[in-house]
Motif scaffolding. Structure first.
Motif, PDB file in Angstrom:
ATOM      1  N   THR A   1       0.871  -1.287   0.140  1.00 55.20           N
ATOM      2  CA  THR A   1       0.086   0.182  -0.029  1.00 55.20           C
ATOM      3  C   THR A   1       0.900   1.332   0.027  1.00 55.20           C
ATOM      4  O   THR A   1       1.941   1.288   0.463  1.00 55.20           O
ATOM      5  CB  THR A   1      -0.899  -0.079   1.373  1.00 55.20           C
ATOM      6  OG1 THR A   1      -0.227   0.077   2.298  1.00 55.20           O
ATOM      7  CG2 THR A   1      -1.605  -1.045   1.216  1.00 55.20           C
ATOM      8  N   GLY A   2       0.302   2.281  -0.573  1.00 55.65           N
ATOM      9  CA  GLY A   2       0.971   3.627  -0.683  1.00 55.65           C
ATOM     10  C   GLY A   2       2.406   3.555  -1.418  1.00 55.65           C
ATOM     11  O   GLY A   2       2.624   2.556  -2.089  1.00 55.65           O
ATOM     12  N   PHE A   3       3.074   4.619  -1.320  1.00 56.44           N
ATOM     13  CA  PHE A   3       4.410   4.671  -2.161  1.00 56.44           C
ATOM     14  C   PHE A   3       5.178   5.499  -0.916  1.00 56.44           C
ATOM     15  O   PHE A   3       4.936   6.540  -0.888  1.00 56.44           O
ATOM     16  CB  PHE A   3       4.268   5.594  -3.380  1.00 56.44           C
ATOM     17  CG  PHE A   3       5.606   5.129  -4.433  1.00 56.44           C
ATOM     18  CD1 PHE A   3       5.238   4.138  -5.346  1.00 56.44           C
ATOM     19  CD2 PHE A   3       6.411   5.901  -4.324  1.00 56.44           C
ATOM     20  CE1 PHE A   3       6.390   3.825  -5.970  1.00 56.44           C
ATOM     21  CE2 PHE A   3       7.588   5.618  -4.970  1.00 56.44           C
ATOM     22  CZ  PHE A   3       7.526   4.828  -6.146  1.00 56.44           C
ATOM     23  N   ALA A   4       6.259   4.866  -0.857  1.00 53.47           N
ATOM     24  CA  ALA A   4       7.082   5.343   0.500  1.00 53.47           C
ATOM     25  C   ALA A   4       8.627   6.011  -0.273  1.00 53.47           C
ATOM     26  O   ALA A   4       8.744   5.336  -1.505  1.00 53.47           O
ATOM     27  CB  ALA A   4       7.682   4.587   1.320  1.00 53.47           C
ATOM     28  N   GLU A   5       9.016   7.261   0.209  1.00 55.72           N
ATOM     29  CA  GLU A   5      10.100   7.395  -0.012  1.00 55.72           C
ATOM     30  C   GLU A   5      11.220   7.284   1.075  1.00 55.72           C
ATOM     31  O   GLU A   5      11.039   7.601   2.068  1.00 55.72           O
ATOM     32  CB  GLU A   5      10.097   9.245  -0.042  1.00 55.72           C
ATOM     33  CG  GLU A   5      11.245   9.927  -0.491  1.00 55.72           C
ATOM     34  CD  GLU A   5      11.281  11.363  -0.443  1.00 55.72           C
ATOM     35  OE1 GLU A   5      12.189  11.894  -0.453  1.00 55.72           O
ATOM     36  OE2 GLU A   5       9.950  11.847  -0.501  1.00 55.72           O
ATOM     37  N   GLN A   6      12.143   6.235   0.694  1.00 55.01           N
ATOM     38  CA  GLN A   6      13.047   5.806   1.891  1.00 55.01           C
ATOM     39  C   GLN A   6      14.269   6.108   1.654  1.00 55.01           C
ATOM     40  O   GLN A   6      14.714   6.691   0.886  1.00 55.01           O
ATOM     41  CB  GLN A   6      12.916   4.261   1.803  1.00 55.01           C
ATOM     42  CG  GLN A   6      11.342   3.391   1.816  1.00 55.01           C
ATOM     43  CD  GLN A   6      11.646   2.068   1.665  1.00 55.01           C
ATOM     44  OE1 GLN A   6      12.519   1.071   1.182  1.00 55.01           O
ATOM     45  NE2 GLN A   6      10.572   1.427   1.962  1.00 55.01           N
TER      46      GLN A   6
END
Length: 93
Positions: free
Chosen positions: A88-93
């Motif tokens: 789920t979602g789109f993370a900036e790691q």
């Protein structure tokens, strides 16, 4: 549904490239993440509709004529795989 991992080479760390990638991915309705790698590349994992993932692939690789995309991409390597459940979602790691 498809999943792709893009390895983006060039001047893509420390310039807002992951933030820009996350914004484009969310606009396209994709899930996944963008993260810096120790060798200077950015890894982008995107999952969703094939057309949307292919559009992100094009956006990552194109050479913009304006400064709309931060950094400078010299190449993108793509690895396709089966989608995963529970992403789920789109993370900036």
């Amino acid at each position: 549904m498809v999943r792709a991992t893009f390895f983006v080479r060039g001047r893509v760390q420390g310039v807002g490239f992951r933030w820009w990638t996350r914004a484009r991915a969310l606009e396209l309705g994709l899930t996944g993440h963008a993260r810096n790698m120790s060798d200077g590349r950015v890894e982008v994992v995107a999952q969703g509709d094939r057309v949307a993932v292919e559009r992100l692939q094009t956006l990552l690789a194109e050479q913009p004529t304006t400064s709309a995309r931060p950094g400078r991409v010299v190449g993108v390597t793509t690895r396709w795989s089966d989608p995963r459940t529970g992403v789920t979602g789109f993370a900036e790691q």
